[in-house]
Scaffold this motif. Sequence first.
Motif, PDB file in Angstrom:
ATOM      1  N   THR A 140       1.741   0.922 -19.363  1.00 21.53           N
ATOM      2  CA  THR A 140       0.039   1.469 -17.930  1.00 21.53           C
ATOM      3  C   THR A 140      -0.522   1.286 -17.798  1.00 21.53           C
ATOM      4  OG1 THR A 140       2.225   4.132 -17.556  1.00 21.53           O
ATOM      5  CG2 THR A 140      -0.128   3.835 -16.073  1.00 21.53           C
ATOM      6  N   ILE A 141      -1.470   1.119 -19.344  1.00 17.58           N
ATOM      7  CA  ILE A 141      -2.319   0.549 -19.164  1.00 17.58           C
ATOM      8  C   ILE A 141      -2.532  -1.101 -19.425  1.00 17.58           C
ATOM      9  CG2 ILE A 141      -4.446   0.444 -21.463  1.00 17.58           C
ATOM     10  CD1 ILE A 141      -3.741   2.848 -22.252  1.00 17.58           C
ATOM     11  N   MET A 142      -1.460  -1.652 -19.520  1.00 12.92           N
ATOM     12  CA  MET A 142      -1.210  -3.008 -19.271  1.00 12.92           C
ATOM     13  C   MET A 142      -0.465  -3.354 -18.011  1.00 12.92           C
ATOM     14  SD  MET A 142      -2.366  -3.772 -22.151  1.00 12.92           S
ATOM     15  CE  MET A 142      -2.876  -5.556 -21.722  1.00 12.92           C
ATOM     16  N   HIS A 143      -0.206  -2.467 -17.178  1.00 15.04           N
ATOM     17  CA  HIS A 143      -0.113  -3.194 -15.955  1.00 15.04           C
ATOM     18  C   HIS A 143       1.510  -3.554 -15.638  1.00 15.04           C
ATOM     19  CE1 HIS A 143      -4.064  -1.403 -14.540  1.00 15.04           C
ATOM     20  NE2 HIS A 143      -4.494  -1.861 -15.364  1.00 15.04           N
ATOM     21  N   MET A 144       2.116  -3.235 -16.907  1.00 13.80           N
ATOM     22  CA  MET A 144       3.193  -3.252 -16.488  1.00 13.80           C
ATOM     23  C   MET A 144       4.931  -3.488 -15.737  1.00 13.80           C
ATOM     24  SD  MET A 144       2.939  -5.916 -19.715  1.00 13.80           S
ATOM     25  CE  MET A 144       4.369  -6.336 -20.015  1.00 13.80           C
ATOM     26  N   PRO A 145       5.350  -3.987 -15.381  1.00 19.33           N
ATOM     27  CA  PRO A 145       6.261  -3.153 -14.328  1.00 19.33           C
ATOM     28  C   PRO A 145       7.452  -2.248 -14.726  1.00 19.33           C
ATOM     29  CG  PRO A 145       6.882  -5.930 -15.287  1.00 19.33           C
ATOM     30  CD  PRO A 145       5.502  -5.599 -15.920  1.00 19.33           C
ATOM     31  N   GLU A 146       7.278  -2.142 -13.875  1.00 16.58           N
ATOM     32  CA  GLU A 146       7.474   0.245 -13.401  1.00 16.58           C
ATOM     33  C   GLU A 146       8.596   0.006 -14.434  1.00 16.58           C
ATOM     34  OE1 GLU A 146       7.279   4.489 -12.853  1.00 16.58           O
ATOM     35  OE2 GLU A 146       6.307   2.289 -11.905  1.00 16.58           O
ATOM     36  N   THR A 147       9.436  -0.879 -14.170  1.00 13.83           N
ATOM     37  CA  THR A 147      11.456  -0.568 -15.241  1.00 13.83           C
ATOM     38  C   THR A 147      10.671  -0.356 -16.710  1.00 13.83           C
ATOM     39  OG1 THR A 147      10.795  -2.697 -15.406  1.00 13.83           O
ATOM     40  CG2 THR A 147      12.624  -1.838 -13.665  1.00 13.83           C
ATOM     41  N   VAL A 148       9.426  -1.436 -17.125  1.00 11.85           N
ATOM     42  CA  VAL A 148       8.662  -1.399 -18.654  1.00 11.85           C
ATOM     43  C   VAL A 148       8.187  -0.223 -19.415  1.00 11.85           C
ATOM     44  CG1 VAL A 148       6.848  -2.303 -20.081  1.00 11.85           C
ATOM     45  CG2 VAL A 148       8.614  -4.643 -18.634  1.00 11.85           C
ATOM     46  N   GLN A 149       7.584   0.164 -17.958  1.00 11.43           N
ATOM     47  CA  GLN A 149       6.638   1.689 -17.523  1.00 11.43           C
ATOM     48  C   GLN A 149       7.950   2.748 -18.148  1.00 11.43           C
ATOM     49  OE1 GLN A 149       3.998   2.612 -15.384  1.00 11.43           O
ATOM     50  NE2 GLN A 149       2.834   0.855 -15.303  1.00 11.43           N
ATOM     51  N   LYS A 150       8.906   3.000 -17.679  1.00 11.67           N
ATOM     52  CA  LYS A 150      10.286   3.993 -17.440  1.00 11.67           C
ATOM     53  C   LYS A 150      10.434   3.596 -19.176  1.00 11.67           C
ATOM     54  CE  LYS A 150      10.436   5.219 -13.153  1.00 11.67           C
ATOM     55  NZ  LYS A 150      11.148   4.711 -11.900  1.00 11.67           N
ATOM     56  N   TYR A 151      11.599   2.661 -19.281  1.00 20.16           N
ATOM     57  CA  TYR A 151      12.218   2.495 -20.322  1.00 20.16           C
ATOM     58  C   TYR A 151      12.027   2.027 -22.064  1.00 20.16           C
ATOM     59  CZ  TYR A 151      14.665   3.341 -15.774  1.00 20.16           C
ATOM     60  OH  TYR A 151      14.989   4.100 -14.411  1.00 20.16           O
ATOM     61  N   LEU A 152      10.608   1.493 -21.654  1.00 21.23           N
ATOM     62  CA  LEU A 152      10.512   0.647 -23.122  1.00 21.23           C
ATOM     63  C   LEU A 152      10.731   1.001 -24.380  1.00 21.23           C
ATOM     64  CD1 LEU A 152      10.180  -1.957 -24.652  1.00 21.23           C
ATOM     65  CD2 LEU A 152       7.192  -1.327 -24.171  1.00 21.23           C
ATOM     66  N   GLY A 153       9.958   2.801 -23.518  1.00 24.16           N
ATOM     67  CA  GLY A 153      10.477   4.340 -25.254  1.00 24.16           C
ATOM     68  C   GLY A 153      11.364   4.185 -25.545  1.00 24.16           C
ATOM     69  N   LEU A 154      12.628   3.977 -24.785  1.00 22.38           N
ATOM     70  CA  LEU A 154      13.974   4.512 -24.857  1.00 22.38           C
ATOM     71  C   LEU A 154      14.245   3.269 -25.668  1.00 22.38           C
ATOM     72  CD1 LEU A 154      15.415   6.020 -21.259  1.00 22.38           C
ATOM     73  CD2 LEU A 154      15.006   6.860 -23.404  1.00 22.38           C
ATOM     74  N   THR A 155      14.286   1.726 -25.510  1.00 18.41           N
ATOM     75  CA  THR A 155      14.754   0.842 -26.210  1.00 18.41           C
ATOM     76  C   THR A 155      13.756   0.634 -27.872  1.00 18.41           C
ATOM     77  OG1 THR A 155      13.281  -0.605 -25.804  1.00 18.41           O
ATOM     78  CG2 THR A 155      15.163  -0.313 -24.202  1.00 18.41           C
ATOM     79  N   LEU A 156      13.265   1.445 -27.862  1.00 16.66           N
ATOM     80  CA  LEU A 156      12.105   1.669 -29.142  1.00 16.66           C
ATOM     81  C   LEU A 156      13.215   3.188 -30.123  1.00 16.66           C
ATOM     82  CD1 LEU A 156       8.702   1.382 -27.999  1.00 16.66           C
ATOM     83  CD2 LEU A 156       9.956  -0.679 -29.529  1.00 16.66           C
ATOM     84  N   LEU A 157      13.678   3.370 -29.921  1.00 17.16           N
ATOM     85  CA  LEU A 157      14.076   4.960 -30.954  1.00 17.16           C
ATOM     86  C   LEU A 157      14.977   4.492 -31.460  1.00 17.16           C
ATOM     87  CD1 LEU A 157      14.853   7.533 -28.034  1.00 17.16           C
ATOM     88  CD2 LEU A 157      12.649   7.155 -28.652  1.00 17.16           C
ATOM     89  N   PRO A 158      15.898   4.098 -31.946  1.00 14.25           N
ATOM     90  CA  PRO A 158      16.561   3.219 -33.217  1.00 14.25           C
ATOM     91  C   PRO A 158      15.781   3.292 -34.110  1.00 14.25           C
ATOM     92  CG  PRO A 158      17.722   2.538 -31.189  1.00 14.25           C
ATOM     93  CD  PRO A 158      16.611   2.965 -30.648  1.00 14.25           C
ATOM     94  N   HIS A 159      16.467   3.880 -35.395  1.00 16.41           N
ATOM     95  CA  HIS A 159      14.873   3.269 -36.398  1.00 16.41           C
ATOM     96  C   HIS A 159      15.473   3.276 -37.531  1.00 16.41           C
ATOM     97  CE1 HIS A 159      15.017   7.376 -37.989  1.00 16.41           C
ATOM     98  NE2 HIS A 159      14.065   7.080 -38.351  1.00 16.41           N
ATOM     99  N   SER A 160      17.031   2.762 -37.866  1.00 21.43           N
ATOM    100  CA  SER A 160      17.279   3.194 -39.214  1.00 21.43           C
ATOM    101  C   SER A 160      16.638   2.072 -40.665  1.00 21.43           C
ATOM    102  CB  SER A 160      18.756   2.851 -39.549  1.00 21.43           C
ATOM    103  OG  SER A 160      19.561   4.145 -39.785  1.00 21.43           O
ATOM    104  N   GLY A 161      17.133   1.139 -40.488  1.00 18.94           N
ATOM    105  CA  GLY A 161      16.183   0.121 -41.762  1.00 18.94           C
ATOM    106  C   GLY A 161      15.082   0.274 -41.895  1.00 18.94           C
ATOM    107  N   VAL A 162      14.073   0.604 -40.915  1.00 16.51           N
ATOM    108  CA  VAL A 162      12.327   0.478 -41.007  1.00 16.51           C
ATOM    109  C   VAL A 162      12.192   1.693 -41.961  1.00 16.51           C
ATOM    110  CG1 VAL A 162      10.137   1.131 -40.153  1.00 16.51           C
ATOM    111  CG2 VAL A 162      11.737  -0.883 -39.141  1.00 16.51           C
ATOM    112  N   SER A 163      13.438   2.912 -41.605  1.00 17.42           N
ATOM    113  CA  SER A 163      12.975   4.254 -41.745  1.00 17.42           C
ATOM    114  C   SER A 163      13.433   4.538 -43.155  1.00 17.42           C
ATOM    115  CB  SER A 163      13.159   5.537 -40.705  1.00 17.42           C
ATOM    116  OG  SER A 163      15.068   5.019 -41.629  1.00 17.42           O
TER     117      SER A 163
END
Length: 177
Positions: free
Chosen positions: A99-122
């Motif tokens: 939102t701060i970076m004025h990204m498209p609405e689809t990025v604002q809504k769905y980027l967080g969901l795509t970041l949820l998987p995490h096995s290797g890093v954790s």
Amino acid sequence: MTDVLGWFFQTFVLTGISLNFMLMGVAFAATFANLVDEQELDPIVQRFNPVLNISILAAIVDLGAPLDYHLIMGAGVYTAVYIIARAIGKYGGARIGATIMHMPETVQKYLGLTLLPHSGVSLVFTGIACATLAPLPDCVSLVQGTIAAAAVINEIIAVILAKKGFEKSGEIRVTSK
């Protein structure tokens, strides 16, 4: 190369401080990639990818092997708190940042969901945390159980949510069966 430099600094320069050689390798690779011209870097990366893939697989197996999966059942509340707090942080942080970076609405809504998987890093950071907490075995068991349980749960639920996020944002097409 980074292991030798890490050993040298830990032994002779930074005595008494424990260095993480894996993170040193990541820092070295990032620095190298940013210093080399892109046309020169592509052939190097092409040749190095098989070694990198095997190394990553070995590191994840090595970090995941000592996890006691019986601890998953004992982690209960801590696992729920960890998963929920992490999901809120990922989704909220991505939403606020987009939102701060004025990204498209689809990025604002769905980027967080795509970041949820995490096995290797954790698993990498669980290994680091457990090495640091070695004098406190109860804490090591708690961290291992929490992260192991969260990884199992997240790799089922979060992957589905990430796929839905990609579909709803229009980044992948939904195929009908």
